[in-house]
Design an enzyme around this catalytic site. Sequence first.
Site, PDB file in Angstrom:
ATOM      1  CB  SER A   1      -0.926   0.030   1.075  1.00  0.00           C
ATOM      2  OG  SER A   1      -1.943   0.882   1.089  1.00  0.00           O
ATOM      3  CG  ASN A   2       1.131   4.242  -2.503  1.00  0.00           C
ATOM      4  OD1 ASN A   2       1.362   2.905  -2.612  1.00  0.00           O
ATOM      5  ND2 ASN A   2       1.311   5.164  -3.295  1.00  0.00           N
ATOM      6  NE  ARG A   3       3.363   7.634   6.939  1.00  0.00           N
ATOM      7  CZ  ARG A   3       4.253   8.602   7.443  1.00  0.00           C
ATOM      8  NH1 ARG A   3       5.518   8.646   6.985  1.00  0.00           N
ATOM      9  NH2 ARG A   3       4.039   9.151   8.588  1.00  0.00           N
TER      10      ARG A   3
END
Length: 407
Positions: free
Chosen positions: A210-212
């Site tokens: 995922s992306n932060r």
Amino acid sequence: MSILDGKHILLGVTGSIAAYKAAELASRMTQAGAHVDLILTRAAERFISPLTFQSLTGRKAYTDSELWGGESHILHVGLGHAADLLLIAPCTANTITKLAQGQANDLLSITALAAQCPILIAPAMDVGMYEHPATQENVRILKERSVHFAGPAAGRMASGLSGYGRMLEPDEITGHTRGVLGLRAKLAGKKIVITAGGTQEPIDPVRFISNRSSGKQGYALAQAGIDMGADVTLISAPTALTPPIGANLILAQTAEEMLDAVLTESAGADALIMAAAIADFRPAETALKKLKKRDGIPQITLEAAPDVLKTVANLNSRAKRPRVVVGFAAESRDLLANASEKLSSKKLDMIVANDISTTDAGFDVENNRVTLLYPDGKQEKLSLRTKFDVAEIILERIDTLIKTLEK
Ligand code: CTP
């Protein structure tokens, strides 16, 4: 600044056990900057005292005893004339009936009949009463006259029975109030699609890349859009946030789902704001069964995920491409150079450049420090402010861009 700031809300409270929740509602709205005056019916006074409201709002709580006092001639029409909104919460079946029939036999019903502002009703009644054909018919009549409704919800009542009739919670009613106040605001009638949160690209059934991103800036944009009257569609990757009341929420877990949702929802929209942190890379294959430790460390091959903004930018037809397209650039170095490269390569109308190298702004926190960049080279540097304030400025600029196109 919230849309409630400086607004004059007239809060009518009727005789329901949910009247105690109206105290919290009045307090929340006051804290948000609204001037909240109260009207209590005689039955409401049996559940809660005017003093409770006066103490919370620092303003007047009117009762029927005022109806025959020296100021009555001003009161009976004046209250509804001065207000931006008449909110009746809780509103009993009896008051709904009186409003539908145009009865005016206490201060609240007189005020409602004379009101020139929008009316929002949060019904509260016991099981069976709301669903009774008589109440349903009255609700229908009021809706036809453009009276707004918030709830009721289904749930457990004070009587111990369960069903439809429970008043919404104060924060939900506040959300509906913002929506009604926004109906007359500058983005009324405009469709705005906003993406938010970090996408999740599955490795196996339990793991993902995922992306932060907390989603806070995107959700703030959605709330600000509703406050400004827009018809907001929020396409959200998984987040821990509560979506704003009034947003049309669409969940999208992966970049692929985000692409599908954006293409469908933003076709012909007035604006698309891509605040989501969408994966650039995803596992080339997703294991159908959970990868086990005993099988050794897996080698994960990545492939490119779809670039949603680039796909939208390359749409040629006006029917498919939103009129104004806004991107975000989260950068840890060369902020403005990288952002301006994305602005032109993704053919955007504006990009919001976000410096993620600092700790007081950006990820997870409530504040943001951004610079807005435009295709003509203009740059607008905003000082550190709340994500909601940033959202309002972005939407103001989008409003200007839409108006320029309409000229
Ligand atoms: N974006 C997108 N699709 C992707 C990745 C990003 O639509 N697969 C959008 C984001 O929502 C954002 C803008 O593109 O509005 C810029 O995202 P960012 O991650 O900063 O830029 P990238 O183009 O992915 O470039 P890089 O990661 O190399 O900086």
